[in-house]
Design a protein around this motif. Sequence first.
Motif, PDB file in Angstrom:
ATOM      1  N   ASP A  82     -29.845 -94.833 -22.202  1.00  0.00           N
ATOM      2  CA  ASP A  82     -29.126 -95.501 -21.499  1.00  0.00           C
ATOM      3  C   ASP A  82     -30.684 -97.267 -22.391  1.00  0.00           C
ATOM      4  O   ASP A  82     -30.826 -97.080 -23.184  1.00  0.00           O
ATOM      5  CB  ASP A  82     -30.710 -96.099 -20.183  1.00  0.00           C
ATOM      6  N   GLU A  83     -29.746 -98.287 -21.461  1.00  0.00           N
ATOM      7  CA  GLU A  83     -30.111 -99.763 -21.814  1.00  0.00           C
ATOM      8  C   GLU A  83     -30.214-100.292 -20.594  1.00  0.00           C
ATOM      9  O   GLU A  83     -29.868-100.552 -19.571  1.00  0.00           O
ATOM     10  CB  GLU A  83     -29.213-100.674 -22.480  1.00  0.00           C
ATOM     11  N   ILE A  84     -31.449-101.202 -20.887  1.00  0.00           N
ATOM     12  CA  ILE A  84     -31.995-101.815 -19.765  1.00  0.00           C
ATOM     13  C   ILE A  84     -31.838-103.119 -20.087  1.00  0.00           C
ATOM     14  O   ILE A  84     -32.861-103.749 -20.905  1.00  0.00           O
ATOM     15  CB  ILE A  84     -33.394-101.353 -19.453  1.00  0.00           C
ATOM     16  N   LYS A  85     -30.977-104.460 -18.810  1.00  0.00           N
ATOM     17  CA  LYS A  85     -31.191-105.765 -18.951  1.00  0.00           C
ATOM     18  C   LYS A  85     -31.826-106.057 -18.610  1.00  0.00           C
ATOM     19  O   LYS A  85     -32.667-106.425 -17.399  1.00  0.00           O
ATOM     20  CB  LYS A  85     -29.917-105.564 -18.976  1.00  0.00           C
ATOM     21  N   SER A  86     -33.189-107.353 -19.181  1.00  0.00           N
ATOM     22  CA  SER A  86     -34.434-107.617 -18.854  1.00  0.00           C
ATOM     23  C   SER A  86     -34.673-109.001 -19.319  1.00  0.00           C
ATOM     24  O   SER A  86     -34.018-109.188 -20.639  1.00  0.00           O
ATOM     25  CB  SER A  86     -34.779-106.161 -19.217  1.00  0.00           C
ATOM     26  N   LYS A  87     -35.671-108.723 -18.285  1.00  0.00           N
ATOM     27  CA  LYS A  87     -36.230-110.019 -19.441  1.00  0.00           C
ATOM     28  C   LYS A  87     -37.713-109.505 -19.752  1.00  0.00           C
ATOM     29  O   LYS A  87     -38.604-109.591 -18.616  1.00  0.00           O
ATOM     30  CB  LYS A  87     -37.090-111.565 -18.476  1.00  0.00           C
ATOM     31  N   ILE A  88     -37.788-109.580 -20.933  1.00  0.00           N
ATOM     32  CA  ILE A  88     -39.345-108.386 -21.691  1.00  0.00           C
ATOM     33  C   ILE A  88     -40.743-110.107 -21.445  1.00  0.00           C
ATOM     34  O   ILE A  88     -40.379-110.788 -21.592  1.00  0.00           O
ATOM     35  CB  ILE A  88     -39.133-107.409 -22.882  1.00  0.00           C
TER      36      ILE A  88
END
Length: 75
Positions: A29-35
């Motif tokens: 899975d990939e999580i598009k985020s702002k770390i």
Amino acid sequence: MKKVALIILLFALAHFIYADDIIYLNNGDEIKSKILKISSNVIEYKKSNNLDGPAYEIPKDEVVRAEIENIKKLG
């Protein structure tokens, strides 16, 4: 000419404002985020489609790697 330069500048700034960080997980899975923060045990992030929403944490041992805007980091 000034208007064209301004429009190009606005598009460039919009690209940086909406740049996504991507967290790649062991399960594919990939999580598009702002770390927000990377500590020794967890990665804290907000989902890119809800930056005003809650912050989430994921254990680093579930992460293969994280791409922070244009910087690639190993998880």
